[in-house]
Design a protein around this motif. Structure first.
Motif, short mmCIF file in Angstrom:
data_model
loop_
_atom_site.label_atom_id
_atom_site.label_comp_id
_atom_site.label_asym_id
_atom_site.label_seq_id
_atom_site.Cartn_x
_atom_site.Cartn_y
_atom_site.Cartn_z
N GLU A 9 -61.97 0.78 49.80
CA GLU A 9 -62.07 0.50 51.23
C GLU A 9 -60.76 -0.08 51.74
O GLU A 9 -59.98 -0.68 51.00
N GLU A 10 -60.55 0.10 53.04
CA GLU A 10 -59.35 -0.39 53.68
C GLU A 10 -59.55 -1.85 54.11
O GLU A 10 -60.59 -2.20 54.65
N LYS A 11 -58.55 -2.68 53.85
CA LYS A 11 -58.61 -4.09 54.23
C LYS A 11 -57.55 -4.33 55.30
O LYS A 11 -56.41 -3.88 55.18
N VAL A 12 -57.93 -5.05 56.35
CA VAL A 12 -57.01 -5.38 57.44
C VAL A 12 -56.88 -6.91 57.52
O VAL A 12 -57.87 -7.62 57.56
N ILE A 13 -55.63 -7.37 57.51
CA ILE A 13 -55.35 -8.79 57.67
C ILE A 13 -54.54 -8.95 58.96
O ILE A 13 -53.46 -8.37 59.10
N VAL A 14 -55.07 -9.71 59.88
CA VAL A 14 -54.37 -9.98 61.14
C VAL A 14 -53.57 -11.27 60.95
O VAL A 14 -54.12 -12.30 60.56
N LEU A 15 -52.28 -11.16 61.21
CA LEU A 15 -51.41 -12.32 61.06
C LEU A 15 -51.16 -12.98 62.41
O LEU A 15 -51.13 -12.31 63.44
N TYR B 187 -49.93 -7.98 65.08
CA TYR B 187 -49.22 -8.05 63.80
C TYR B 187 -50.29 -8.06 62.72
O TYR B 187 -51.00 -9.05 62.54
N GLU B 188 -50.40 -6.94 62.05
CA GLU B 188 -51.44 -6.84 61.03
C GLU B 188 -50.97 -6.04 59.83
O GLU B 188 -50.08 -5.22 59.92
N ILE B 189 -51.60 -6.34 58.70
CA ILE B 189 -51.35 -5.65 57.44
C ILE B 189 -52.63 -4.89 57.11
O ILE B 189 -53.72 -5.45 57.18
N LYS C 113 -39.12 0.14 49.55
CA LYS C 113 -38.71 1.02 50.65
C LYS C 113 -38.50 0.20 51.92
O LYS C 113 -37.53 0.36 52.64
N TYR C 114 -39.44 -0.67 52.19
CA TYR C 114 -39.33 -1.69 53.24
C TYR C 114 -39.49 -3.04 52.54
O TYR C 114 -40.14 -3.13 51.52
N SER C 115 -38.90 -4.08 53.13
CA SER C 115 -39.04 -5.41 52.57
C SER C 115 -39.79 -6.29 53.56
O SER C 115 -39.54 -6.23 54.77
N TYR C 116 -40.69 -7.10 53.03
CA TYR C 116 -41.53 -7.94 53.87
C TYR C 116 -41.64 -9.34 53.28
O TYR C 116 -41.52 -9.52 52.08
N MET C 117 -41.92 -10.30 54.18
CA MET C 117 -42.21 -11.66 53.77
C MET C 117 -43.32 -12.15 54.69
O MET C 117 -43.20 -12.08 55.91
N PHE C 118 -44.41 -12.59 54.08
CA PHE C 118 -45.56 -13.06 54.84
C PHE C 118 -45.84 -14.52 54.50
O PHE C 118 -46.25 -14.83 53.39
N PRO C 119 -45.63 -15.43 55.47
CA PRO C 119 -45.93 -16.85 55.21
C PRO C 119 -47.43 -17.09 55.07
O PRO C 119 -48.23 -16.44 55.75
N LYS C 120 -47.76 -17.98 54.20
CA LYS C 120 -49.17 -18.34 53.98
C LYS C 120 -49.78 -18.90 55.26
O LYS C 120 -50.95 -18.65 55.56
N MET D 288 -51.78 -16.68 57.99
CA MET D 288 -53.07 -16.05 57.74
C MET D 288 -54.03 -17.08 57.16
O MET D 288 -53.62 -18.17 56.78
N SER D 289 -55.28 -16.69 57.06
CA SER D 289 -56.27 -17.60 56.48
C SER D 289 -56.06 -17.70 54.96
O SER D 289 -55.45 -16.82 54.35
N GLU D 290 -56.58 -18.74 54.38
CA GLU D 290 -56.49 -18.95 52.92
C GLU D 290 -57.14 -17.78 52.17
O GLU D 290 -56.61 -17.29 51.18
N LYS D 291 -58.27 -17.33 52.67
CA LYS D 291 -58.99 -16.21 52.04
C LYS D 291 -58.15 -14.94 52.09
O LYS D 291 -58.01 -14.25 51.07
N ASP D 292 -57.58 -14.63 53.26
CA ASP D 292 -56.73 -13.44 53.39
C ASP D 292 -55.49 -13.54 52.50
O ASP D 292 -55.06 -12.55 51.89
N TYR D 293 -54.90 -14.73 52.42
CA TYR D 293 -53.72 -14.92 51.59
C TYR D 293 -54.04 -14.62 50.12
O TYR D 293 -53.29 -13.93 49.44
#
Length: 175
Positions: free
Chosen positions: A3-9, A107-109, A147-154, A157-162
């Motif tokens: 399944e697809e998971k979506v995390i909204v930042l 802004y979502e992953i 291919k792309y570089s990313y950095m996502f701060p904790k 997002m929520s603790e669960k999503d992190y």
């Protein structure tokens, strides 16, 4: 995990700046890229200055040393200026990216077992998991390199999503 998971930042500029500019990384003269060159240039400059004070004591045969140290100082200054320029360009790019994040509405992953997509204001960048060569996960952020570089701060997002993102990244990116 098919399944697809979506995390909204929720991007806050300060959260990203804490990570990007930690440890003098944003400093033109004392970032990790320029610090060694800066110290070397100062040392060679001091040696050259001392030599200029005592240049009257040099014989004609030893005067070449002054030219050699002058050349070394010039060489160090050129390498330092190139490094400063690189840091300046990087800092400008990071600030541009942070301004873009600051003004974004979406802004979502999104990820599943095959693909990883980052959506910033409906501009999507999709990668297969195999496109990533490296990841780093700390208590403050998760970084992906490929291919792309990313950095996502904790903090974005929520603790669960992190934790879900951290586990998924560890599972899908082989170091």
């Amino acid at each position: 995990m098919s399944e697809e998971k979506v995390i909204v930042l929720k991007p806050e500029r300060q959260d990203f700046e804490e990570i990007y500019f930690s440890g003098n990384q944003g400093s033109l003269f004392f970032s990790s890229t320029t610090k060694g060159k800066m110290v070397t240039t100062i040392v060679v400059g001091l040696i050259l200055l001392i030599m200029f004070f005592f240049k009257d004591d040099f014989t004609k045969e030893k005067f070449g040393i002054l030219y050699f140290v002058s050349f070394l100082f010039l060489l160090c200054a050129v390498f330092l200026s190139v490094s400063i320029n690189k840091v300046s360009i990087w800092k400008k790019q990071v600030n541009g990216y942070l301004t873009k994040l600051e003004n974004c509405k979406v802004y979502e992953i999104t990820f599943d077992q095959n693909f990883f997509t980052v959506n910033i204001d409906h501009e999507k960048e999709t990668s297969e998991w195999k496109d990533f060569q490296y990841f780093d996960s700390t208590e403050k952020y998760i970084a992906l390199e490929g291919k792309y570089s990313y950095m996502f701060p904790k903090k974005s997002m929520s603790e669960k999503d992190y934790n879900i993102l951290k586990q998924t990244v560890k599972k899908n990116i082989k170091e």
